[in-house]
Design a protein around this motif. Structure first.
Motif, PDB file in Angstrom:
ATOM      1  N   GLU A 320       4.180  15.261 -60.876  1.00  0.00           N
ATOM      2  CA  GLU A 320       2.673  15.490 -61.211  1.00  0.00           C
ATOM      3  C   GLU A 320       2.089  16.672 -60.428  1.00  0.00           C
ATOM      4  OE1 GLU A 320       1.640  13.872 -63.887  1.00  0.00           O
ATOM      5  OE2 GLU A 320       3.237  12.639 -64.280  1.00  0.00           O
ATOM      6  N   THR A 322      -1.334  18.365 -58.666  1.00  0.00           N
ATOM      7  CA  THR A 322      -2.586  18.182 -58.248  1.00  0.00           C
ATOM      8  C   THR A 322      -3.757  19.086 -58.640  1.00  0.00           C
ATOM      9  OG1 THR A 322      -1.604  17.149 -56.409  1.00  0.00           O
ATOM     10  CG2 THR A 322      -3.873  17.750 -56.266  1.00  0.00           C
ATOM     11  N   LEU A 324      -7.018  21.255 -58.947  1.00  0.00           N
ATOM     12  CA  LEU A 324      -7.596  21.991 -57.707  1.00  0.00           C
ATOM     13  C   LEU A 324      -8.945  22.312 -58.425  1.00  0.00           C
ATOM     14  CD1 LEU A 324      -5.017  24.221 -55.863  1.00  0.00           C
ATOM     15  CD2 LEU A 324      -5.753  21.751 -55.268  1.00  0.00           C
ATOM     16  N   LYS A 339      -3.290  24.251 -60.111  1.00  0.00           N
ATOM     17  CA  LYS A 339      -3.075  23.021 -59.517  1.00  0.00           C
ATOM     18  C   LYS A 339      -1.865  23.117 -58.530  1.00  0.00           C
ATOM     19  CE  LYS A 339      -0.152  22.904 -63.923  1.00  0.00           C
ATOM     20  NZ  LYS A 339      -0.023  22.196 -65.094  1.00  0.00           N
ATOM     21  N   GLU A 341       1.914  22.240 -57.509  1.00  0.00           N
ATOM     22  CA  GLU A 341       3.173  21.336 -58.263  1.00  0.00           C
ATOM     23  C   GLU A 341       4.182  21.226 -57.254  1.00  0.00           C
ATOM     24  OE1 GLU A 341       3.597  20.464 -61.182  1.00  0.00           O
ATOM     25  OE2 GLU A 341       2.324  21.511 -62.726  1.00  0.00           O
ATOM     26  N   LYS A 342       4.740  20.018 -57.067  1.00  0.00           N
ATOM     27  CA  LYS A 342       5.761  19.650 -55.961  1.00  0.00           C
ATOM     28  C   LYS A 342       6.947  19.649 -56.792  1.00  0.00           C
ATOM     29  CE  LYS A 342       2.924  17.763 -52.183  1.00  0.00           C
ATOM     30  NZ  LYS A 342       3.252  19.014 -51.344  1.00  0.00           N
ATOM     31  N   THR A 347       6.455  23.411 -52.787  1.00  0.00           N
ATOM     32  CA  THR A 347       5.061  23.405 -53.284  1.00  0.00           C
ATOM     33  C   THR A 347       4.639  24.391 -53.837  1.00  0.00           C
ATOM     34  OG1 THR A 347       4.336  21.395 -51.863  1.00  0.00           O
ATOM     35  CG2 THR A 347       2.744  22.656 -52.835  1.00  0.00           C
ATOM     36  N   GLU A 444      -4.901  21.461 -49.683  1.00  0.00           N
ATOM     37  CA  GLU A 444      -4.412  20.357 -50.305  1.00  0.00           C
ATOM     38  C   GLU A 444      -5.298  19.232 -50.400  1.00  0.00           C
ATOM     39  OE1 GLU A 444      -0.215  18.651 -51.013  1.00  0.00           O
ATOM     40  OE2 GLU A 444      -0.381  19.278 -49.006  1.00  0.00           O
ATOM     41  N   SER A 445      -5.589  18.801 -49.031  1.00  0.00           N
ATOM     42  CA  SER A 445      -6.393  17.410 -48.741  1.00  0.00           C
ATOM     43  C   SER A 445      -7.645  17.547 -49.535  1.00  0.00           C
ATOM     44  CB  SER A 445      -6.622  17.027 -47.516  1.00  0.00           C
ATOM     45  OG  SER A 445      -7.061  18.070 -46.818  1.00  0.00           O
ATOM     46  N   LYS A 447      -8.461  19.476 -51.992  1.00  0.00           N
ATOM     47  CA  LYS A 447      -7.964  19.853 -53.494  1.00  0.00           C
ATOM     48  C   LYS A 447      -8.977  21.017 -54.192  1.00  0.00           C
ATOM     49  CE  LYS A 447      -6.397  15.125 -54.513  1.00  0.00           C
ATOM     50  NZ  LYS A 447      -6.821  13.861 -55.767  1.00  0.00           N
TER      51      LYS A 447
END
Length: 969
Positions: A320, A322, A324, A339, A341-342, A347, A444-445, A447
């Protein structure tokens, strides 16, 4: 890139299910009984497709058609062969034909349950619907032009009461010219529309090929709905390939050889059959696929003569994303969606841009992008991040990030202008014209994604040239944008170590002084830092100021003196260096006499403190501006003059006036000398360069005496190097004997010098005639003439006194020769013996005493090379390592004989000389001459080595003697 949730048809049952036995024909023609399930629905009418789900088939008289025969097999007798209908086959085991969608997904058809119960029958309405459905095309004939017609029929069907729908879905209620019920004819047409749709095959997976054996692993399954046949064909997605634009294409295989084509994505894909018999398969390649979802295909079976519908479902880990929140700090590089993607450990930042001007990105700085070159996929080295046009029509990029780049740090990017890249391909501009530096920050944290023009800092390594009177500063470049950007700048931060200089100006010291009056110089700030722009530009690469990658004159003002000094500063962003050199001026010195006439033969010696400066050419020197030098000027017949000179760059020639020197009449001086010669005694005196001694008679000189004549206050003194004694301790006054008489000891070398108040006005020159050499070169004023350490006799001498500075009477080459190699032997019962050199014997011969160790040295600076050696020892053999430059090779105190040696030269001297050596061996005598590391002596015979001789000869010259039998074995 997306991951959709699929909504499957849900069937609500609320009453009972009846089991009805049905007779079917097996492959062998025998009747078998199977149970089919029929739902009695209360409250909601349940209509399904013919994909194998529950149907409203009659309980009796149901015709169950035979599944598709095996490859190359015809239907068995007694079985009911499947007959395709106009829109596809009826309910066969091969599949639902084209009559339905198996387990329908996101397809609105009349066979789905209605949320609002409608039980009122309308005979007029149903007839109209029947007309609409009867006019629909078969699945193979459906085009996009039929969409309105099919949707009109669907809408009319959905408006019917449940009772009317049941009537139309009755398998026996078949339109004229059709072979299926009205409901299935409609469903067949809807299926025809579905396979025309373009598949959204975008994926978050990185570029690559995926299968069941990769990570992440790919799995797939196929279905014909709720068919219970054991002959349903299995469709398998064997692998998926993801291209650089994030598009997935599948290789699909079916366990049958009868399928020739497959329709999906609005395209027809040809199959390739392989295998034989029951192992025959058909493979379809490069089929666009929507991963992690169910998609539908219509496959044409040559055996059935129609298209058969299957659903295929895939599963693979598309992690999924994340989302941003975006903050754009520039309108020229504006992200719309972003976003993270991992994929496994990797990443990606997936973002799309508002404009369409950039189709490629480079992750790195502008300079790195220029160095990298063309990174396009088709024309270049495929090192750029390639964008693609997504379903929203925007250019989308997947940028790989490291863990350290997810905490808000600056990440440099270069946006590649599609316009200027296209022009580059047409050779209308260079590649770097297409590069626009940007930067992003990804947190990342939090976002968040922040975009903007590039700003960066480059630390510079500072070097100061010799003589720069400045403590080494620190330096860095602060960059905004790039050469093609609006507001592009490179700013130098020069952090000084002290306050010795308080102002800076890029330009000459004269310009700096003028700029100072206008307030246009750069001041040292409170942080001891000079901040100055060194490159500036505007849009399109219009550089208005540029001091990078080239030497420029920078002036510094001394805080205490208030004076400006110039330095040459070279700033390289590419090399990440800042070099400060002196500013130089080229000056030619010229001497004239008091009448202004040029002085012929004038010479100049220029020094900076104690360092002498070499001229570039005749009397022309490159000197550091504003630096003090001492210059000595002189010429024959003129008085020498010494003066200070500080170049300021304003003159290319500096003239000095020399005064003529009043010549002093030299007093007369003469010389008389005599040699004591072997078998002759004292010879008659000779004078001024005449030969004393003998030549060609092999007689040694044993002593010498000299006397001066004339009215000059000059006396001679001298000393000799004597056989077995070396240099005499003191100097012999003129008229007295230097050397020996009656002792038969040879003179080997001599030194002569002048004393007295007039000695500085004269030079005394002399040369020696030496055994094996002949006449050596001339030398003077106390230097050695002859040889030492070689055991060679001096046979004759010539001596002259000349005015100071006069030319030598002859060649001065090799006036004195001394040994190049010295060696010692440690001998049984004697220990270390005296050092030998250049062919002399070290050790003993004829005394039956063993050598036990040796050590060798060269009479040379270490920088010129060295000597290495190795011994073969009793009960040991060759030593494991080489010894060198005076180290002991062998043993002492162990009574162990040395049997053989190896000797070689190392370093520069090995290029000029060969080293020869020989060993005196017990019972054998002298070996032949070995050289340059060869074995010499004896091995394996238990014979002692007794003596060693070594000599250096010019590279490639003949050996000193025979080279036979260098080592007995």
């Amino acid at each position: 890139m997306k991951k959709r949730m699929k909504i499957l048809l849900t069937i609500f049952l609320s009453a009972s299910m009846a089991v009805t036995p049905v007779t079917v024909m097996a492959d062998d023609g025998q009747a078998q009984t199977q149970n089919t399930y029929e739902a009695s629905v209360q409250g909601t009418e349940v209509n399904t497709s013919s994909s194998g789900a529950e149907t409203n088939e009659p309980e009796t008289g149901t015709s169950v058609q035979k599944e598709e025969a095996s490859d190359n097999q015809t239907p068995s007798a007694g079985t009911e062969e499947e007959t395709p209908a106009s829109g596809g086959s009826s309910d066969s085991d091969e599949g639902q034909g084209t009559s339905g969608l198996g387990e329908p997904e996101e397809i609105s058809t009349g066979v789905q349950s209605q949320n609002t119960e409608n039980t009122d029958s309308n005979s007029e309405g149903i007839e109209h619907v029947k007309e609409l459905i009867a006019a629909l095309p078969d699945i193979k004939d459906v085009t996009a032009d039929n969409e309105a017609q099919i949707k009109e029929a669907e809408s009319a069907y959905n408006a019917l009461s449940d009772a009317d729908k049941t009537t139309l879905d009755d398998p026996t209620n078949i339109p004229a010219g059709k072979e299926q019920s009205y409901g299935r004819v409609l469903e067949s047409a809807l299926w025809g529309l579905e396979v025309l749709k373009k598949v959204d095959n975008s994926t978050t997976l990185p570029q690559g090929t995926y299968s069941a054996s990769t990570t992440p692993a790919l799995t797939s399954s196929s279905s014909k709905g709720k068919s219970s046949s054991s002959r349903i064909r299995t469709w398998t997605v064997t692998e998926v390939t993801v291209d650089g634009q994030g598009k997935a294409a599948a290789t699909i295989q079916v366990d049958s050889g009868t399928y020739t084509t497959l329709r999906t994505n609005g395209e027809t894909y040809q199959g390739t059959a392989s295998g034989t018999g029951k192992h025959k398969v058909t493979t379809f390649q490069n089929v666009p696929i929507d991963l992690n979802s169910t998609f539908y295909i219509a496959a044409y079976s040559s055996l059935m003569g129609t298209e058969i519908g299957y659903s295929v479902t895939t599963a693979i880990d598309e992690s999924e994303a994340t989302a941003l929140n975006i903050k754009n700090n520039t309108g020229m590089f504006k992200a719309v969606n972003a976003k993270l993607e991992k994929q496994g450990d990797q990443t990606y930042l997936v973002m799309d841009l508002s404009g369409s001007g950039y189709h490629e990105l480079y992750k790195g700085t502008y300079e790195e992008a220029v160095s990298n070159g063309d990174g396009s996929k088709d024309k270049g080295n495929d090192s750029w991040v390639h964008g693609y046009k997504n379903s929203e029509g925007r250019w989308e990029f997947a940028i790989p990030l490291t863990e350290g780049e997810l905490n808000g740090t600056d990440i440099p990017l270069v946006a590649v202008s599609n316009t200027y890249y296209s022009k580059y391909l047409k050779r209308e501009n260079d590649l770097k014209r297409a590069f626009y530096p940007r930067k992003i920050q990804v947190n990342e944290s939090a976002k968040t994604l922040v975009t903007g023009d590039f700003t960066g800092e480059t630390s510079l390594t500072v070097t100061l040239a010799d003589g720069i009177m400045m403590k080494k500063p620190d330096a860095k470049l602060e960059t905004v944008g790039g050469p093609n950007s609006n507001g592009y700048s490179e700013t130098l931060k020069l952090i000084m170590q002290n306050g010795s200089y308080d102002r800076l100006y890029i330009g000459s010291k004269e310009d700096a002084a003028e700029a100072e009056t206008k307030g246009e110089t750069t001041r040292l700030d409170d942080a001891n830092t000079f901040t100055v722009a060194v490159r500036e530009g505007s849009f399109g690469g219009n550089i208005t100021k540029d001091y990078l990658e080239q030497p420029v004159i920078v002036s510094f003002r001394g805080t205490s003196s208030g004076k400006w000094v110039e330095r040459k500063v070279t700033i390289s962003k590419i090399a990440k260096t800042l070099k400060i050199d002196p500013v130089t001026a080229q000056v030619r010195f010229r001497a004239v006499d008091e009448d202004g006439n040029a002085v012929p033969g004038a010479s100049f010696t220029v020094k900076r403190k104690d360092t002498q400066i070499n001229p570039d050419s005749d009397s022309t020197y490159t000197l550091v501006k504003d630096t003090a030098y001492t210059v000595e000027a002189g010429a024959e017949g003129f008085k020498a003059q010494t003066f200070n000179y500080t170049p300021d760059g304003t003159e290319a020639e500096h003239t000095v006036t020399l005064k003529k020197e009043k010549k002093e009449e030299l007093k007369t001086v003469g010389l008389s000398y005599s040699a004591h010669v072997q078998n002759i005694g004292w010879q008659t005196n000779v004078t001024d360069g005449t030969e004393a001694g003998t030549v060609g008679r092999s007689l040694q000189m044993e002593a010498i005496k000299l006397s001066t004549t004339g009215d000059a206050d000059v006396q001679a003194e001298y000393r000799s190097h004597i056989q077995n004694s070396g240099w005499e301790n003191g100097w012999t006054k003129e008229g007295q004997i230097s050397g020996t008489t009656g002792k038969k000891l040879r003179m080997e070398a001599v030194q002569i010098r002048l004393t007295g108040s007039d000695a500085d006005k004269y030079d005394i020159w002399y040369q020696a005639h030496v055994q094996n050499y002949g006449w050596l070169g001339w030398t003077k004023n106390g230097a050695s003439a002859g040889t030492t350490g070689k055991g060679l006799r001096m046979e004759a001498i010539r001596v002259r006194i000349l005015p100071k500075g006069s030319a030598a009477p002859g060649s001065t080459d090799e006036s004195y020769v001394e040994p190049l190699v010295y060696y010692q032997a440690h001998v049984q019962n004697k220990g270390w013996m005296s050092s030998a050199s250049d062919g002399e014997i070290a050790g003993t011969a004829g005394e039956k005493l063993r050598m036990e160790a040796v050590k060798l040295t060269l009479n040379l600076p270490q920088s010129e090379g060295g000597i290495a050696y190795q011994s073969h020892l009793q009960n040991i053999g060759w030593e494991q390592s080489w010894k060198a430059n005076g180290q002991i090779s062998g043993t002492t105190g162990q009574k162990r004989r040395l049997e053989a040696v190896r000797i070689k030269l190392t370093g520069k001297i090995a290029e000029k000389y060969d080293i020869y050596y020989r060993v005196h061996v017990q019972n054998k005598g002298w070996t032949g001459w070995a050289k340059n590391g060869e074995d010499c002596g004896s091995t394996g015979l238990s014979l002692r080595g007794e003596a060693l001789e070594t000599v250096l000869v010019s590279k490639g010259a003949s050996a000193p003697g025979s080279t036979a039998n260098t080592c007995w074995r």
